[in-house]
Design a protein around this motif. Structure first.
Motif, PDB file in Angstrom:
ATOM      1  N   GLY A  95      30.920  23.827  34.786  1.00 17.00           N
ATOM      2  CA  GLY A  95      31.846  25.216  34.938  1.00 17.00           C
ATOM      3  C   GLY A  95      31.252  25.882  33.894  1.00 17.00           C
ATOM      4  N   GLU A  96      31.610  27.307  33.682  1.00 14.02           N
ATOM      5  CA  GLU A  96      32.669  27.931  34.416  1.00 14.02           C
ATOM      6  C   GLU A  96      32.405  28.174  35.891  1.00 14.02           C
ATOM      7  OE1 GLU A  96      35.555  31.866  34.065  1.00 14.02           O
ATOM      8  OE2 GLU A  96      34.049  31.430  32.348  1.00 14.02           O
ATOM      9  N   CYS A  97      32.985  27.726  36.792  1.00 13.37           N
ATOM     10  CA  CYS A  97      32.443  28.251  38.057  1.00 13.37           C
ATOM     11  C   CYS A  97      33.853  28.236  39.068  1.00 13.37           C
ATOM     12  CB  CYS A  97      31.698  26.633  38.789  1.00 13.37           C
ATOM     13  SG  CYS A  97      32.651  25.288  38.908  1.00 13.37           S
ATOM     14  N   GLY A  98      33.749  28.905  39.924  1.00 13.84           N
ATOM     15  CA  GLY A  98      34.760  29.188  41.003  1.00 13.84           C
ATOM     16  C   GLY A  98      34.619  30.413  41.870  1.00 13.84           C
ATOM     17  N   LEU A  99      35.534  31.225  42.269  1.00 10.05           N
ATOM     18  CA  LEU A  99      35.351  32.465  43.018  1.00 10.05           C
ATOM     19  C   LEU A  99      36.139  33.781  42.298  1.00 10.05           C
ATOM     20  CD1 LEU A  99      36.573  31.010  46.364  1.00 10.05           C
ATOM     21  CD2 LEU A  99      33.971  31.335  45.525  1.00 10.05           C
ATOM     22  N   ASP A 100      35.468  34.782  42.597  1.00  5.91           N
ATOM     23  CA  ASP A 100      36.065  35.971  41.992  1.00  5.91           C
ATOM     24  C   ASP A 100      35.918  37.236  43.013  1.00  5.91           C
ATOM     25  OD1 ASP A 100      36.450  38.536  40.604  1.00  5.91           O
ATOM     26  OD2 ASP A 100      36.315  37.269  38.768  1.00  5.91           O
ATOM     27  N   TYR A 101      37.032  37.339  43.804  1.00  7.85           N
ATOM     28  CA  TYR A 101      36.871  38.382  44.939  1.00  7.85           C
ATOM     29  C   TYR A 101      37.402  39.698  44.289  1.00  7.85           C
ATOM     30  CZ  TYR A 101      36.234  34.634  48.342  1.00  7.85           C
ATOM     31  OH  TYR A 101      35.561  33.589  49.124  1.00  7.85           O
ATOM     32  N   ASN A 102      37.736  39.777  42.978  1.00  7.13           N
ATOM     33  CA  ASN A 102      38.515  40.807  42.300  1.00  7.13           C
ATOM     34  C   ASN A 102      37.162  42.008  42.137  1.00  7.13           C
ATOM     35  OD1 ASN A 102      38.723  42.363  39.425  1.00  7.13           O
ATOM     36  ND2 ASN A 102      40.616  42.240  40.437  1.00  7.13           N
ATOM     37  N   ARG A 103      36.171  41.332  41.581  1.00  9.90           N
ATOM     38  CA  ARG A 103      35.040  42.432  41.116  1.00  9.90           C
ATOM     39  C   ARG A 103      33.858  42.198  42.128  1.00  9.90           C
ATOM     40  NH1 ARG A 103      34.603  42.341  34.615  1.00  9.90           N
ATOM     41  NH2 ARG A 103      36.798  43.134  34.375  1.00  9.90           N
ATOM     42  N   ASP A 104      33.847  40.998  42.704  1.00 13.95           N
ATOM     43  CA  ASP A 104      32.432  40.873  43.971  1.00 13.95           C
ATOM     44  C   ASP A 104      31.280  41.142  43.368  1.00 13.95           C
ATOM     45  OD1 ASP A 104      34.103  39.695  45.905  1.00 13.95           O
ATOM     46  OD2 ASP A 104      34.905  41.681  46.529  1.00 13.95           O
ATOM     47  N   PHE A 105      30.971  40.870  42.095  1.00 10.80           N
ATOM     48  CA  PHE A 105      29.293  41.046  41.537  1.00 10.80           C
ATOM     49  C   PHE A 105      28.501  40.143  42.185  1.00 10.80           C
ATOM     50  CE2 PHE A 105      31.177  42.371  36.950  1.00 10.80           C
ATOM     51  CZ  PHE A 105      31.550  43.535  37.493  1.00 10.80           C
ATOM     52  N   SER A 106      28.971  38.974  43.035  1.00 11.09           N
ATOM     53  CA  SER A 106      28.068  38.329  43.679  1.00 11.09           C
ATOM     54  C   SER A 106      28.702  38.336  45.211  1.00 11.09           C
ATOM     55  CB  SER A 106      27.819  36.800  43.429  1.00 11.09           C
ATOM     56  OG  SER A 106      27.188  36.760  42.116  1.00 11.09           O
ATOM     57  N   PRO A 107      27.996  38.479  46.308  1.00 17.52           N
ATOM     58  CA  PRO A 107      28.591  38.247  47.674  1.00 17.52           C
ATOM     59  C   PRO A 107      29.433  37.033  47.919  1.00 17.52           C
ATOM     60  CG  PRO A 107      26.091  38.949  47.553  1.00 17.52           C
ATOM     61  CD  PRO A 107      26.502  38.563  46.443  1.00 17.52           C
ATOM     62  N   GLN A 111      29.107  33.348  46.515  1.00 16.18           N
ATOM     63  CA  GLN A 111      29.994  32.653  45.809  1.00 16.18           C
ATOM     64  C   GLN A 111      30.394  31.349  46.110  1.00 16.18           C
ATOM     65  OE1 GLN A 111      33.112  34.930  44.044  1.00 16.18           O
ATOM     66  NE2 GLN A 111      32.245  37.035  44.409  1.00 16.18           N
ATOM     67  N   ARG A 112      30.788  31.252  47.561  1.00 17.27           N
ATOM     68  CA  ARG A 112      31.521  30.018  48.086  1.00 17.27           C
ATOM     69  C   ARG A 112      30.344  29.059  48.117  1.00 17.27           C
ATOM     70  NH1 ARG A 112      34.108  34.002  51.500  1.00 17.27           N
ATOM     71  NH2 ARG A 112      32.739  33.728  52.890  1.00 17.27           N
ATOM     72  N   LYS A 113      29.134  29.280  48.680  1.00 12.84           N
ATOM     73  CA  LYS A 113      28.157  28.318  48.406  1.00 12.84           C
ATOM     74  C   LYS A 113      27.943  27.624  47.239  1.00 12.84           C
ATOM     75  CE  LYS A 113      23.242  28.025  48.845  1.00 12.84           C
ATOM     76  NZ  LYS A 113      23.087  26.470  49.323  1.00 12.84           N
ATOM     77  N   TRP A 114      27.803  28.454  46.132  1.00 14.42           N
ATOM     78  CA  TRP A 114      27.362  27.728  44.845  1.00 14.42           C
ATOM     79  C   TRP A 114      28.433  27.073  44.178  1.00 14.42           C
ATOM     80  CZ3 TRP A 114      22.810  26.312  44.239  1.00 14.42           C
ATOM     81  CH2 TRP A 114      21.855  26.929  44.998  1.00 14.42           C
ATOM     82  N   PHE A 115      29.718  27.788  44.175  1.00 15.40           N
ATOM     83  CA  PHE A 115      30.968  26.963  44.148  1.00 15.40           C
ATOM     84  C   PHE A 115      30.946  25.629  44.661  1.00 15.40           C
ATOM     85  CE2 PHE A 115      35.702  26.739  44.223  1.00 15.40           C
ATOM     86  CZ  PHE A 115      35.962  26.139  42.986  1.00 15.40           C
ATOM     87  N   ALA A 116      30.907  25.715  45.865  1.00 15.16           N
ATOM     88  CA  ALA A 116      30.958  24.142  46.428  1.00 15.16           C
ATOM     89  C   ALA A 116      29.803  23.210  45.992  1.00 15.16           C
ATOM     90  CB  ALA A 116      31.030  24.419  48.038  1.00 15.16           C
ATOM     91  N   GLU A 117      28.702  23.740  45.585  1.00 15.71           N
ATOM     92  CA  GLU A 117      27.760  22.795  45.153  1.00 15.71           C
ATOM     93  C   GLU A 117      27.993  22.400  43.985  1.00 15.71           C
ATOM     94  OE1 GLU A 117      24.980  21.999  46.687  1.00 15.71           O
ATOM     95  OE2 GLU A 117      24.153  23.528  48.066  1.00 15.71           O
ATOM     96  N   GLN A 118      28.633  23.204  42.996  1.00 16.46           N
ATOM     97  CA  GLN A 118      28.985  22.743  41.400  1.00 16.46           C
ATOM     98  C   GLN A 118      30.169  21.869  41.675  1.00 16.46           C
ATOM     99  OE1 GLN A 118      28.383  25.843  38.428  1.00 16.46           O
ATOM    100  NE2 GLN A 118      28.386  27.105  40.206  1.00 16.46           N
TER     101      GLN A 118
END
Length: 264
Positions: A95-107, A111-118
């Motif tokens: 980490g730090e890994c996760g999801l951030d739908y507040n700013r959406d700096f990545s689609p 985000q979901r793909k690389w969070f799941a991978e980590q």
């Protein structure tokens, strides 16, 4: 207070520490805050954090991961490089890994793909996860449940009572920052922190961000530092109606056990 504190989340490789990084570490230790866990937020910062922490055995540790803001920069080599970092003795979490739908700096799909991978990487390596979530709770917890995650800390928790209960029910840990010292945004945290068992609670500054708003003497440049962690400890102790010494002792023991950090 003789009990040392562990700051589990310091962005020590941030450019604001470029000129005085060593002094920041020394000042933290002088204030009883040692060791520090440096947060990796991209592949590059994770590599820098691991390299820097390696120079200070038992004083500095690091995490290795890609923050959702940087998920768009991941490629086919990212996971292998994170795994190589994870093999280093000073690297104590993914980490730090996760999801951030507040700013959406990545689609969001990226985000979901690389969070799941980590998450999969951490589970496979049997390493703790250092997690980030903003306005993405359903997808966030869905990915973690799918992987049957056992060992995780939700860094800089600022969520709701229902979210906190969901995390605690799964045995995860909670990181509390100076957000709890903010009379505007942190009011609800003063109540919710009472729900967290002390042995599931850890303290962090998230420096250089989230400087406590109620500091009597604010840093001239506004920069937060790990040396300020005792102030956050005092606020948490008041909220949970425990002594500063008890909260320091238990949260430090919790952090050592969670990250596998020795006594130094």
């Amino acid at each position: 207070m003789n009990q040392p504190l562990i700051d589990i989340g310091v962005n020590l490789m941030h450019r604001s520490f470029q000129q005085d990084r060593e002094q920041v570490v020394e000042k933290a230790a002088a204030n009883g805050v040692t060791p520090l866990v440096i947060t990796g937020t991209s592949l590059r910062s994770s590599q820098e954090a691991a390299r820097y922490a390696g120079r200070y055995p038992d004083k500095l540790y690091a995490t290795a991961g890609v923050h959702p803001h940087d998920a768009k920069s991941c490629d086919g080599e990212t996971l292998a490089k994170l795994e190589a970092l994870a093999a280093l003795p000073q690297v104590v979490a993914i980490g730090e890994c996760g999801l951030d739908y507040n700013r959406d700096f990545s689609p969001r799909d990226v985000q979901r793909k690389w969070f799941a991978e980590q998450v999969q990487l951490a589970v496979r390596l049997d390493m703790p996860l250092f997690l980030h979530e903003r306005e993405a709770f359903p997808d966030f917890i869905g990915i973690l449940k799918e992987q049957a995650v056992q060992k995780a800390v939700v860094h800089c928790f600022t969520g709701s009572s229902a979210e906190l209960k969901a995390y605690l029910e799964r045995g995860w840990h909670i990181g509390i920052t100076g957000w709890i010292c903010d009379e505007r945004r942190g009011k609800h945290l003063k109540e919710l922190v009472r729900m967290i068992p002390l042995d599931r609670l850890m303290l962090e500054t998230d420096a250089p961000f989230l400087t406590p708003r109620d500091l009597k003497e604010k840093p001239a440049d506004g920069r937060n530092e790990p040396a300020i962690l005792p102030h956050i400890l005092q606020t948490v102790a008041r909220c949970v109606e425990k002594t500063v010494e008890e909260v320091a002792e238990v949260t430090t023991a919790t952090a050592r056990a969670f990250f596998g950090i020795g006594q130094g």
